[in-house]
Design a protein around this motif. Structure first.
Motif, PDB file in Angstrom:
ATOM      1  N   ILE A 153      -9.351  -0.984  -5.222  1.00 23.81           N
ATOM      2  CA  ILE A 153      -8.071  -1.490  -5.737  1.00 23.81           C
ATOM      3  C   ILE A 153      -7.216  -1.829  -4.513  1.00 23.81           C
ATOM      4  CG2 ILE A 153      -6.088  -1.007  -7.205  1.00 23.81           C
ATOM      5  CD1 ILE A 153      -7.855   0.983  -8.742  1.00 23.81           C
ATOM      6  N   TYR A 154      -7.415  -3.077  -4.036  1.00 21.12           N
ATOM      7  CA  TYR A 154      -6.833  -3.443  -2.743  1.00 21.12           C
ATOM      8  C   TYR A 154      -5.383  -3.866  -2.883  1.00 21.12           C
ATOM      9  CZ  TYR A 154      -7.222  -8.265  -4.295  1.00 21.12           C
ATOM     10  OH  TYR A 154      -7.058  -9.423  -4.990  1.00 21.12           O
ATOM     11  N   GLY A 155      -4.688  -3.794  -1.755  1.00 24.24           N
ATOM     12  CA  GLY A 155      -3.299  -4.246  -1.727  1.00 24.24           C
ATOM     13  C   GLY A 155      -2.853  -4.469  -0.301  1.00 24.24           C
ATOM     14  N   LEU A 156      -1.586  -4.842  -0.147  1.00 23.99           N
ATOM     15  CA  LEU A 156      -1.005  -5.045   1.178  1.00 23.99           C
ATOM     16  C   LEU A 156       0.217  -4.152   1.326  1.00 23.99           C
ATOM     17  CD1 LEU A 156      -0.721  -8.841   2.128  1.00 23.99           C
ATOM     18  CD2 LEU A 156      -1.849  -7.030   3.412  1.00 23.99           C
ATOM     19  N   HIS A 157       0.362  -3.615   2.520  1.00 18.01           N
ATOM     20  CA  HIS A 157       1.566  -2.896   2.903  1.00 18.01           C
ATOM     21  C   HIS A 157       2.255  -3.746   3.959  1.00 18.01           C
ATOM     22  CE1 HIS A 157       3.145   0.784   5.410  1.00 18.01           C
ATOM     23  NE2 HIS A 157       4.127   0.145   4.806  1.00 18.01           N
ATOM     24  N   LEU A 158       3.503  -4.138   3.706  1.00 20.09           N
ATOM     25  CA  LEU A 158       4.256  -5.007   4.615  1.00 20.09           C
ATOM     26  C   LEU A 158       5.497  -4.273   5.091  1.00 20.09           C
ATOM     27  CD1 LEU A 158       4.569  -8.082   2.187  1.00 20.09           C
ATOM     28  CD2 LEU A 158       2.696  -7.741   3.794  1.00 20.09           C
ATOM     29  N   TRP A 159       5.896  -4.528   6.338  1.00 24.86           N
ATOM     30  CA  TRP A 159       7.122  -3.921   6.853  1.00 24.86           C
ATOM     31  C   TRP A 159       7.811  -4.864   7.830  1.00 24.86           C
ATOM     32  CZ3 TRP A 159       2.178  -2.070   7.885  1.00 24.86           C
ATOM     33  CH2 TRP A 159       1.701  -2.292   9.184  1.00 24.86           C
ATOM     34  N   GLY A 160       9.014  -4.493   8.187  1.00 29.15           N
ATOM     35  CA  GLY A 160       9.794  -5.338   9.093  1.00 29.15           C
ATOM     36  C   GLY A 160      10.093  -4.630  10.400  1.00 29.15           C
ATOM     37  N   ALA A 161      11.297  -4.881  10.915  1.00 29.84           N
ATOM     38  CA  ALA A 161      11.675  -4.349  12.229  1.00 29.84           C
ATOM     39  C   ALA A 161      11.660  -2.823  12.219  1.00 29.84           C
ATOM     40  CB  ALA A 161      13.075  -4.852  12.591  1.00 29.84           C
ATOM     41  N   GLY A 162      11.275  -2.253  13.336  1.00 34.89           N
ATOM     42  CA  GLY A 162      11.283  -0.793  13.448  1.00 34.89           C
ATOM     43  C   GLY A 162      10.043  -0.143  12.874  1.00 34.89           C
ATOM     44  N   GLY A 163       9.077  -0.975  12.473  1.00 36.24           N
ATOM     45  CA  GLY A 163       7.799  -0.433  11.991  1.00 36.24           C
ATOM     46  C   GLY A 163       7.876   0.107  10.593  1.00 36.24           C
ATOM     47  N   PRO A 164       6.749   0.569  10.067  1.00 40.16           N
ATOM     48  CA  PRO A 164       6.738   1.091   8.699  1.00 40.16           C
ATOM     49  C   PRO A 164       7.504   2.405   8.579  1.00 40.16           C
ATOM     50  CG  PRO A 164       4.575   1.355   9.730  1.00 40.16           C
ATOM     51  CD  PRO A 164       5.423   0.603  10.708  1.00 40.16           C
ATOM     52  N   GLY A 165       7.828   2.768   7.338  1.00 37.31           N
ATOM     53  CA  GLY A 165       8.464   4.061   7.099  1.00 37.31           C
ATOM     54  C   GLY A 165       9.739   3.998   6.284  1.00 37.31           C
ATOM     55  N   LYS A 166      10.101   2.824   5.780  1.00 35.18           N
ATOM     56  CA  LYS A 166      11.314   2.685   4.961  1.00 35.18           C
ATOM     57  C   LYS A 166      10.977   2.969   3.487  1.00 35.18           C
ATOM     58  CE  LYS A 166      13.121   0.836   8.730  1.00 35.18           C
ATOM     59  NZ  LYS A 166      12.770  -0.537   9.080  1.00 35.18           N
ATOM     60  N   PRO A 167      12.007   3.109   2.632  1.00 28.66           N
ATOM     61  CA  PRO A 167      11.753   3.299   1.198  1.00 28.66           C
ATOM     62  C   PRO A 167      10.875   2.172   0.632  1.00 28.66           C
ATOM     63  CG  PRO A 167      14.065   3.663   1.697  1.00 28.66           C
ATOM     64  CD  PRO A 167      13.440   3.136   2.959  1.00 28.66           C
ATOM     65  N   ALA A 168      10.094   2.501  -0.364  1.00 31.78           N
ATOM     66  CA  ALA A 168       9.054   1.587  -0.833  1.00 31.78           C
ATOM     67  C   ALA A 168       9.506   0.699  -1.989  1.00 31.78           C
ATOM     68  CB  ALA A 168       7.833   2.391  -1.275  1.00 31.78           C
ATOM     69  N   VAL A 169       9.018  -0.534  -1.940  1.00 33.93           N
ATOM     70  CA  VAL A 169       9.032  -1.428  -3.104  1.00 33.93           C
ATOM     71  C   VAL A 169       7.563  -1.562  -3.506  1.00 33.93           C
ATOM     72  CG1 VAL A 169       9.437  -3.779  -3.922  1.00 33.93           C
ATOM     73  CG2 VAL A 169      11.105  -2.676  -2.405  1.00 33.93           C
ATOM     74  N   LEU A 170       7.246  -1.175  -4.723  1.00 28.59           N
ATOM     75  CA  LEU A 170       5.847  -1.169  -5.178  1.00 28.59           C
ATOM     76  C   LEU A 170       5.677  -2.148  -6.341  1.00 28.59           C
ATOM     77  CD1 LEU A 170       2.969   0.155  -5.266  1.00 28.59           C
ATOM     78  CD2 LEU A 170       3.955   1.911  -6.770  1.00 28.59           C
ATOM     79  N   TYR A 171       4.733  -3.084  -6.176  1.00 24.74           N
ATOM     80  CA  TYR A 171       4.418  -4.037  -7.245  1.00 24.74           C
ATOM     81  C   TYR A 171       2.976  -3.827  -7.709  1.00 24.74           C
ATOM     82  CZ  TYR A 171       8.368  -7.015  -5.573  1.00 24.74           C
ATOM     83  OH  TYR A 171       9.580  -7.519  -5.199  1.00 24.74           O
ATOM     84  N   HIS A 172       2.778  -3.809  -9.018  1.00 26.10           N
ATOM     85  CA  HIS A 172       1.439  -3.783  -9.623  1.00 26.10           C
ATOM     86  C   HIS A 172       1.235  -5.046 -10.454  1.00 26.10           C
ATOM     87  CE1 HIS A 172       0.830   0.904  -9.732  1.00 26.10           C
ATOM     88  NE2 HIS A 172       0.640   0.392  -8.530  1.00 26.10           N
ATOM     89  N   GLY A 173       0.137  -5.765 -10.222  1.00 29.13           N
ATOM     90  CA  GLY A 173      -0.189  -6.927 -11.055  1.00 29.13           C
ATOM     91  C   GLY A 173      -1.460  -6.695 -11.854  1.00 29.13           C
ATOM     92  N   ASN A 174      -1.578  -7.429 -12.938  1.00 30.28           N
ATOM     93  CA  ASN A 174      -2.841  -7.538 -13.687  1.00 30.28           C
ATOM     94  C   ASN A 174      -3.449  -6.205 -14.133  1.00 30.28           C
ATOM     95  OD1 ASN A 174      -4.522 -10.611 -12.857  1.00 30.28           O
ATOM     96  ND2 ASN A 174      -4.341  -9.671 -14.860  1.00 30.28           N
ATOM     97  N   VAL A 175      -2.592  -5.263 -14.580  1.00 33.79           N
ATOM     98  CA  VAL A 175      -3.164  -4.045 -15.172  1.00 33.79           C
ATOM     99  C   VAL A 175      -3.884  -4.425 -16.465  1.00 33.79           C
ATOM    100  CG1 VAL A 175      -0.986  -3.404 -16.307  1.00 33.79           C
ATOM    101  CG2 VAL A 175      -2.764  -1.692 -15.964  1.00 33.79           C
ATOM    102  N   HIS A 176      -3.342  -5.370 -17.186  1.00 31.93           N
ATOM    103  CA  HIS A 176      -4.028  -5.903 -18.364  1.00 31.93           C
ATOM    104  C   HIS A 176      -4.786  -7.159 -17.943  1.00 31.93           C
ATOM    105  CE1 HIS A 176      -1.023  -3.493 -20.905  1.00 31.93           C
ATOM    106  NE2 HIS A 176      -2.167  -2.838 -20.782  1.00 31.93           N
ATOM    107  N   ALA A 177      -6.103  -7.078 -18.090  1.00 30.55           N
ATOM    108  CA  ALA A 177      -6.980  -8.056 -17.460  1.00 30.55           C
ATOM    109  C   ALA A 177      -6.679  -9.499 -17.865  1.00 30.55           C
ATOM    110  CB  ALA A 177      -8.430  -7.702 -17.801  1.00 30.55           C
ATOM    111  N   ARG A 178      -6.385  -9.715 -19.124  1.00 25.31           N
ATOM    112  CA  ARG A 178      -6.221 -11.096 -19.603  1.00 25.31           C
ATOM    113  C   ARG A 178      -4.893 -11.716 -19.196  1.00 25.31           C
ATOM    114  NH1 ARG A 178      -6.048  -9.337 -25.924  1.00 25.31           N
ATOM    115  NH2 ARG A 178      -4.056  -8.244 -25.941  1.00 25.31           N
TER     116      ARG A 178
END
Ligand code: NAG
Ligand code: NAG
Ligand code: ZN
Length: 435
Positions: A153-178
């Motif tokens: 179940i692959y995904g991407l972790h993206l961050w900006g200045a100062g490197g990772p470690g800020k509060p998260a925004v989490l998106y899930h797509g296509n839990v329902h296949a159709r």
């Protein structure tokens, strides 16, 4: 002895649901999808349809009932005195029109023609790997677990200045296949974040400098792959039924399987393995739910979850907790509703189609759902904002949305996310200010 072979065969015909011949594709040739006007009396319409076998596509039935009919049922329904619009004259033809052959994506990641057609699972993996490569110093490929059939179940972790470690925004797509429209929408938002940051766009940079994004475009990879190879209308995962259940019914509804309030309301999910909303035998007994939940808890125990969105289709809704009980309102409902209202308005004003999204607490706005992700990610994951977004449309095409609508659907959601990400920390949610 013959009887034991024949009986399940006849029974599956009687259910009116096409059964896939082994290693073959489910055909919807001659199947019709109708949107029947219910005029606020869905139970009356259901009574009229009681002798007919059909699959219901929508659950917001106050005004309309969207139903899938096999060829042998069509004439019977047409003979009833019902008011309806035809969503798909021949669903098999609509499905043929939207599908493209496998390509293994080889073009530039910024080539927007990706959004002119639907793509299979392998191509989506390639696209996400390309996105990562175009943002090498500010992203990493992540895994949110393994599916029943062993897919990552692959995904991407993206961050900006100062490197990772800020509060998260989490998106899930296509839990329902159709719900195919959801993964390109999530990918488009990812692409905008990456290219905006790379191009020095101040607003996009501010999002990534403030939050770490965790974006999982296909959280149900087995179901998604199956919806491409075998049954375009598959919804659940591909887990086998429990031993005591009907052995021809596969799949758990991952979005009824989360631990929080899993068993809180009998109306919120089904205990029947054959149902589209089968909740499983126990909370989190789908491997997908376990993997996704693990990441949720990790993010909670790290810098916390600022925003969670579970992307679905169709119906055009922005829904906040709670889903499991219609009359239960969280203390944060005011700010969630205010934010959803701004997103809805932004989407409407940005789109040529003036797309309208209805918003509110999930259970009261639509119907009760137990074991659904947004309740869990709020209650257990302690997300500050937690939504389901049901994308286009409101019942013209439903799940089989023509490919030319991918781009406008994605573009309006990026506008909506820009508005939402800009206001997550706004003071006006404190209730201060002029009367
Ligand atoms: C098992 O499920 C199939 C597919 O939905 C259905 O046709 C059949 O009637 C069910 N069998 C029993 C014994 O309920
Ligand atoms: C990534 O960081 C390295 C080392 O600091 C740098 O040389 C490279 O140019 C950066 N790449 C991009 C695409 O910014
Ligand atoms: Zn859904």
């Amino acid at each position: 002895m013959k009887v034991s072979f024949l009986a399940p065969f006849l029974a599956s015909l009687a259910a009116g649901v096409p059964t896939p011949p082994k290693n073959d594709v489910v055909s919807y040739d001659g199947y019709k999808v109708l949107r029947i006007n219910t005029h606020g009396h869905p139970s009356t319409i259901r009574e009229e349809l009681s002798g007919i076998t059909y699959e219901q596509w929508n659950r917001d039935v106050y005004k309309h009932l969207d139903i899938l009919l096999s060829p042998d049922q069509v004439a019977t329904v047409e003979a009833l005195d019902l008011e309806y619009q035809v969503m798909h004259e021949n669903l098999g033809e609509s499905i043929a029109a939207e599908s493209t052959s496998r390509s293994v994506w080889k073009r530039e990641v910024g080539d927007l023609s990706w959004y002119d057609s639907y793509h299979d699972y392998q191509d989506h993996i390639q696209y996400f790997e390309d996105l990562q490569k175009s943002f090498p110093n500010n992203s990493e490929l992540i895994s949110s677990g393994t599916s029943y059939e062993g897919r990552n179940i692959y995904g991407l972790h993206l961050w900006g200045a100062g490197g990772p470690g800020k509060p998260a925004v989490l998106y899930h797509g296509n839990v329902h296949a159709r719900e195919w429209i959801t993964s390109p929408v999530v990918e488009y938002i990812t692409l905008q974040l990456v290219t905006g940051y790379n191009n020095g766009d101040a607003q996009t940079r501010s999002f990534l400098d403030k939050y770490d994004f965790y974006i999982v475009p296909i959280v149900n990879p087995d179901g998604f792959a199956y919806s491409h190879t075998t049954d375009r209308l598959w919804r659940k995962n591909r887990q086998p039924p429990p031993k005591n259940g009907n052995q021809s019914c596969f799949g758990r509804d991952i979005n009824r399987n989360w631990e929080f309030a899993w068993d809180a309301n009998p109306l919120g999910a089904s205990t029947n393995p054959c149902s589209q909303s089968y909740k499983g035998e126990a909370p989190s007994d789908a491997p997908e739910t376990q993997g996704l939940d693990k990441l949720v808890r990790q993010l909670r125990d790290g810098a916390g979850i600022k925003l969670y969105i579970d992307w679905h289709s169709y119906g055009q809704y922005i829904l906040s907790p709670f889903g499991y009980k219609e009359t239960l309102y969280a203390p944060e409902l005011g700010k969630w509703t205010k934010a959803a209202g701004i997103v809805s308005e932004t989407i409407r004003d940005s789109s040529d189609a003036r797309t309208t999204f209805t918003f509110g607490p999930s259970g009261a706005t639509l119907y009760p759902t137990t074991g659904a992700a947004p309740d869990h990610v709020y209650s257990i994951g302690r997300a500050e904002f937690s939504y389901t977004i049901e994308l286009r449309d409101t019942g013209k095409f439903g799940f089989v949305l023509p490919p030319e609508l991918i781009r406008p659907t994605a573009e309006e959601q990026w506008e909506g996310q820009k508005a939402l990400l800009s206001l997550l920390d706004e003071e006006f949610f404190d209730g201060e200010g002029p009367a």
